[in-house]
Write an enzyme that holds these catalytic residues in place. Structure first.
Site, PDB file in Angstrom:
ATOM      1  N   LYS A 183      67.276  23.007 120.872  1.00  0.00           N
ATOM      2  CA  LYS A 183      67.662  24.083 119.937  1.00  0.00           C
ATOM      3  C   LYS A 183      66.692  23.976 118.752  1.00  0.00           C
ATOM      4  O   LYS A 183      66.889  23.175 117.848  1.00  0.00           O
ATOM      5  CB  LYS A 183      69.104  23.866 119.481  1.00  0.00           C
ATOM      6  CG  LYS A 183      69.842  25.128 119.072  1.00  0.00           C
ATOM      7  CD  LYS A 183      69.202  25.933 117.972  1.00  0.00           C
ATOM      8  CE  LYS A 183      69.491  25.380 116.595  1.00  0.00           C
ATOM      9  NZ  LYS A 183      68.717  26.100 115.528  1.00  0.00           N
ATOM     10  N   GLU A 258      67.410  11.581 112.202  1.00  0.00           N
ATOM     11  CA  GLU A 258      66.290  11.449 111.261  1.00  0.00           C
ATOM     12  C   GLU A 258      66.546  12.465 110.161  1.00  0.00           C
ATOM     13  O   GLU A 258      66.480  13.668 110.409  1.00  0.00           O
ATOM     14  CB  GLU A 258      64.956  11.764 111.956  1.00  0.00           C
ATOM     15  CG  GLU A 258      64.701  11.006 113.247  1.00  0.00           C
ATOM     16  CD  GLU A 258      64.377   9.545 113.026  1.00  0.00           C
ATOM     17  OE1 GLU A 258      64.397   9.073 111.873  1.00  0.00           O
ATOM     18  OE2 GLU A 258      64.108   8.853 114.023  1.00  0.00           O
ATOM     19  N   CYS A 292      59.236  15.047 105.532  1.00  0.00           N
ATOM     20  CA  CYS A 292      60.371  14.145 105.286  1.00  0.00           C
ATOM     21  C   CYS A 292      59.926  12.880 104.582  1.00  0.00           C
ATOM     22  O   CYS A 292      60.657  12.332 103.770  1.00  0.00           O
ATOM     23  CB  CYS A 292      61.074  13.823 106.596  1.00  0.00           C
ATOM     24  SG  CYS A 292      59.992  13.137 107.841  1.00  0.00           S
ATOM     25  N   GLU A 390      66.123  15.798  97.211  1.00  0.00           N
ATOM     26  CA  GLU A 390      64.966  16.191  98.025  1.00  0.00           C
ATOM     27  C   GLU A 390      64.647  17.663  97.763  1.00  0.00           C
ATOM     28  O   GLU A 390      65.510  18.523  97.958  1.00  0.00           O
ATOM     29  CB  GLU A 390      65.288  15.989  99.511  1.00  0.00           C
ATOM     30  CG  GLU A 390      64.102  16.289 100.406  1.00  0.00           C
ATOM     31  CD  GLU A 390      64.428  16.160 101.895  1.00  0.00           C
ATOM     32  OE1 GLU A 390      65.474  16.661 102.322  1.00  0.00           O
ATOM     33  OE2 GLU A 390      63.616  15.555 102.613  1.00  0.00           O
TER      34      GLU A 390
END
Ligand code: NAD
Length: 502
Positions: A183, A258, A292, A390
């Site tokens: 997906k 992750e 990331c 973030e």
């Protein structure tokens, strides 16, 4: 700014189920935008639970009755190497499409396409070389590990470097003999549409790879909750990870997560300053800052802080922001207007939390497209939201420190723990600091350059479980223990004495 549009763009992006392109059962679609014009260039099938059902059914059929899980590792590796060849052969086209869909600079998208090929080659090698444990108890038992693919793997991926991150899950899952349902992220479905042709051309049997496009809350959620999917590999935001974790718990599914990061780069006064500048600039502004492992907090020792800030800001202001397809571009357009607006909100907040040294909004002359000027804030306190949260864009926070202890406290003072970068000439300090910093991965005097054999993953809110090398194969396989008796077994003889006898 110019806007290059590749030839031959598809106007419809379908699912791929059981070896065939497929529309959604409901017929629903969603629009896909490019990040420079922000106008729809295609529609994608909007997958719902019934589409996920069909994809999982195809993957289960391929798993229970098809050849893929039963093929010797060498035979699977041959197919994986053909996949790597095909990805390499079309790396320029892949990069062109990825750049158009994501806004990543073309030179960096090309590097990601090549890395995707390398992932397949690497796991092809690894699955052939893999050895499993055998234990002997002389004269009594042999015990060995029989490794089996787990089943249908659900792979859910984000929009930053989408093709490469999909390969990072597809390659070990397929190498292990699993069948998969992918997906991909709804912002960036274009490059994922190439997998079907690449896999079919390489000889992957139908049904082994299935793809369902759609929104996370619909297609992604249905995949996570599907009883026929025993494991989920997820890369994305920490908040999404928490939701998926809860849903996996209900079915006790295997999970690999992750998640997000707010990684520190710590620059000590004894560092090679030129190298540290190059690396910390690249570390947060490459991939548009949508990375990331971005080193988005730079902690600098006080004696060099003023010089570092001045030189860093000068370089940041000089970064080339432009058409993602122009090879001279260093920072392209952010993926989507929603994400662009979020990053701009953080920049406005930063103006109240720190001292703006460079950037601060749209670059001059870029009145359309999701462009952001590389933005540098200095004197950012650890209480600031731009220090803690973030941002996932070309925005960096600089903070001074006086002692190693203070640097460590600042480095660890966030919920995340993905990566850390240390710049120092002192070997002992480098290792001592590295051992204490709360990060899954540490780079000493380097930005993020990674050998595929090493563990990849974060601690704290940055992830759960580690992949990389054999760890990825461990995730996609069960290690069944087989115990074989070599001699008589001393078994207590229950029921051997007739009742009434003593
Ligand atoms: P996201 O969490 O919004 O989406 C990721 C994927 O999850 C998408 O495919 C989305 O459709 C799907 N999804 C969303 N809600 C879902 C739900 N309820 N159930 C199932 N699936 C769902 O993340 P994003 O914005 O696409 O990606 C950016 C994030 O990814 C950043 O936080 C970044 O740090 C993280 N990331 C982490 C790594 C790593 O290796 N640690 C690598 C790349 C990106």
């Amino acid at each position: 700014m110019t806007h290059y549009v590749p030839d031959g763009l598809p106007s419809e992006l379908k699912h791929y189920i059981g070896g065939e392109p497929a529309d959604s059962v409901s017929g629903k679609t969603f629009d896909v935008l490019d990040p420079v014009s922000n106008t729809p260039y295609a529609t994608a099938a909007a997958g719902q639970a019934e589409d996920v059902d069909r994809a999982v059914a195809a993957a289960r059929t391929a798993f229970t009755g098809g050849p893929w899980p039963r093929m010797p590792p060498r035979a699977r590796a041959r197919v994986l190497n053909k996949i790597a060849d095909a990805v390499e052969a079309q790396d320029a086209r892949l990069a062109e499409l990825e750049t158009f869909d994501t806004g990543l600079p073309i030179t960096q998208a090309l590097g990601q396409a090549q890395r995707a090929a390398e992932n397949f080659r690497f796991f092809a090698d690894l699955v052939v070389a893999q050895a499993d444990d055998t234990y002997q108890v002389p004269g009594r038992q042999v015990n060995y590990v029989h490794r089996k693919p787990v089943g249908v793997a659900g792979l859910i991926t984000p929009w930053n470097t989408p093709f490469m991150l999909e390969s990072w899950k597809l390659a070990p899952a397929l190498a292990s003999g699993c069948t998969v349902v992918l997906k991909p992220a709804e912002f960036t479905p274009l490059s994922a549409s190439l997998w079907a042709g690449i896999f079919a051309g390489a000889g992957l049997p139908p049904g082994v790879f299935n793809l369902v496009n759609g929104y996370g809350e619909e297609a992604g959620d249905a995949l996570v909750k599907h009883r026929g999917v025993p494991l989920i590999s997820f890369t994305g935001e920490t908040t999404t990870g928490r939701t998926i974790y809860r849903h996996c718990a209900a079915h006790l599914k295997g999970m690999s997560m992750e998640l997000g990061g707010k990684s520190p780069a710590i620059v000590f006064a004894d560092a090679d300053l030129d190298a540290a500048l190059d690396s910390t600039l690249f570390g947060v502004f490459s991939l548009n800052g949508e990375r990331c492992t971005a080193g988005s907090r730079i902690l600098v020792e006080r004696p060099i802080y003023a010089e570092f800030c001045a030189r860093y800001a000068e370089r940041a202001a000089n970064i080339v922001v432009g058409d993602p397809h122009d090879p001279a571009t260093e920072v392209g357009a952010l993926v989507h207007p929603e994400h662009h607006a979020k990053v701009l909100r953080y920049i406005e907040l930063g103006k109240t939390e720190g001292r703006l040294l460079a950037g601060g909004g749209r670059p001059p002359g870029a009145d359309r497209g999701n462009y952001v000027a590389p933005t540098v804030f200095a004197d950012v306190p650890p209480t600031a939201r731009i220090f803690q949260e973030e941002i996932f864009g070309p925005v960096v926070a600089l903070t001074p420190f006086d002692t190693d202890e203070e640097a460590l406290a600042l480095a660890n003072d966030v919920q995340y723990g993905l990566a850390a970068y240390l710049w120092t000439a002192d070997l002992r300090r480098a290792h001592t600091f590295a051992h204490s910093v709360e990060a899954g991965m540490v780079w000493l005097n380097s930005h993020n350059v990674r050998d595929l054999r090493t563990p990849f993953g974060g601690v704290k809110a940055s992830g759960l479980g580690q992949e990389g090398g054999y760890r990825s194969l461990d995730f996609y396989t069960h290690q069944q223990a087989i115990h074989v008796s070599l001699g008589p077994v001393p078994t207590p003889r229950f029921g051997a004495v007739r009742k009434g006898q003593s």
